[in-house]
Design an enzyme around this catalytic site. Structure first.
Site, short mmCIF file in Angstrom:
data_model
loop_
_atom_site.label_atom_id
_atom_site.label_comp_id
_atom_site.label_asym_id
_atom_site.label_seq_id
_atom_site.Cartn_x
_atom_site.Cartn_y
_atom_site.Cartn_z
N HIS A 130 0.83 -1.21 0.00
CA HIS A 130 0.00 0.00 0.00
C HIS A 130 0.86 1.27 0.00
O HIS A 130 0.67 2.17 -0.83
CB HIS A 130 -0.92 -0.02 1.22
CG HIS A 130 -1.82 1.18 1.34
ND1 HIS A 130 -3.10 1.19 0.84
CD2 HIS A 130 -1.61 2.40 1.87
CE1 HIS A 130 -3.64 2.39 1.07
NE2 HIS A 130 -2.75 3.14 1.70
N GLU A 131 1.82 1.34 0.92
CA GLU A 131 2.66 2.55 1.00
C GLU A 131 3.53 2.70 -0.24
O GLU A 131 3.74 3.81 -0.73
CB GLU A 131 3.51 2.55 2.28
CG GLU A 131 2.71 2.66 3.57
CD GLU A 131 1.70 3.81 3.61
OE1 GLU A 131 1.94 4.84 2.96
OE2 GLU A 131 0.66 3.66 4.28
N HIS B 79 1.65 4.32 -2.96
CA HIS B 79 1.63 5.79 -2.88
C HIS B 79 2.89 6.40 -3.50
O HIS B 79 2.82 7.45 -4.12
CB HIS B 79 1.52 6.25 -1.43
CG HIS B 79 0.15 6.10 -0.84
ND1 HIS B 79 -0.99 6.50 -1.50
CD2 HIS B 79 -0.27 5.61 0.36
CE1 HIS B 79 -2.05 6.25 -0.74
NE2 HIS B 79 -1.64 5.70 0.40
N HIS C 85 -5.72 6.75 -2.81
CA HIS C 85 -6.63 5.78 -2.21
C HIS C 85 -7.74 5.43 -3.20
O HIS C 85 -8.13 6.24 -4.03
CB HIS C 85 -7.21 6.33 -0.90
CG HIS C 85 -6.21 6.31 0.20
ND1 HIS C 85 -6.11 7.28 1.16
CD2 HIS C 85 -5.22 5.41 0.47
CE1 HIS C 85 -5.11 6.98 1.98
NE2 HIS C 85 -4.55 5.86 1.58
N CYS D 30 -5.95 0.47 -10.64
CA CYS D 30 -4.67 0.84 -10.03
C CYS D 30 -3.50 0.11 -10.70
O CYS D 30 -2.42 0.67 -10.89
CB CYS D 30 -4.68 0.54 -8.53
SG CYS D 30 -5.77 1.62 -7.60
ZN LIG Z 1 -2.74 5.16 2.08
ZN LIG Z 2 -7.50 0.30 -6.85
#
Ligand SMILES: [Zn+2]
Ligand SMILES: [Zn+2]
Length: 192
Positions: free
Chosen positions: A143-144, A147, A153, A180
């Site tokens: 997740h990080e 970014h 998000h 994503c």
């Molecule tokens: Zn986040």
């Molecule tokens: Zn996504």
């Protein structure tokens, strides 16, 4: 050029956690041609980053410190891992934090940080569950890093969904959703 994400241990904890994480990340990012390595020397935790009233470490200040510490190295990305509770701004706690890749400063590498403290069942006085712990560490790391690759998000069934609680982390998959995934591919393709 092969892109290598460096895993940086901050403070003291069992190194096997880093080794396991590295191997799992290699698998998850294989198709993106990103590889992972562990930085040999750990960065010590410093008292100046500790807030004794909150009894937590300041995530932002540690994040900047990692980037500063490693500025001469031509690292693609750095992911710091620490075993202490961290906070950021007005948030009571955070699982992790990442620098915004759009505001890259000089030659500082883009860094992200995760804390593994609240990912353990023991933290909530529940029986140890190592498999679950490792999966959570992996999810927070992906997740990080997402970014740092400019992903925001996401409300789909996706690793980029915001985690407000551990339940949120447990309920999301360790994968990027299609949208994503495509954004990540195109971001990496357009990097020099
Ligand atoms: Zn986040
Ligand atoms: Zn996504």
């Amino acid at each position: 050029m092969q892109r290598i994400v460096y895993l940086q241990q901050i403070g003291d904890f069992n190194e096997s956690i880093l080794l396991r994480l590295k191997n799992q990340l290699i698998g998850e990012f294989k198709e993106f041609d990103i590889s992972f390595e562990i930085v040999k020397d750990e960065i010590p935790l410093e008292e100046s980053d500790y807030d004794s009233t909150r009894r937590q470490y300041n995530a932002t200040s540690i994040l900047n410190k990692i980037a500063y510490h490693l500025q001469e190295k031509q690292y693609f990305r750095i992911l710091g891992i620490l075993n202490e509770d961290i906070f950021s701004g007005s948030l009571n706690f955070v699982f992790g934090l990442a620098m915004n890749p759009n505001v890259k400063i000089l030659s500082f590498p883009i860094a992200a940080l995760i804390s593994i403290t609240r990912l353990r069942e023991d933290f909530y006085r529940r029986p140890t569950n190592n498999a679950l712990f490792e999966l959570r560490v992996l999810k927070e790391a992906i997740h990080e890093l997402g970014h740092t690759f400019r992903l925001k998000h996401c409300n789909n069934y996706c690793i980029m969904k915001f985690s407000n609680s551990l339940r949120d982390t447990d309920n999301k998959p360790k994968k990027f959703c299609e949208s994503c995934h495509n954004k990540l591919k195109s971001y990496l393709n357009h990097l020099e």
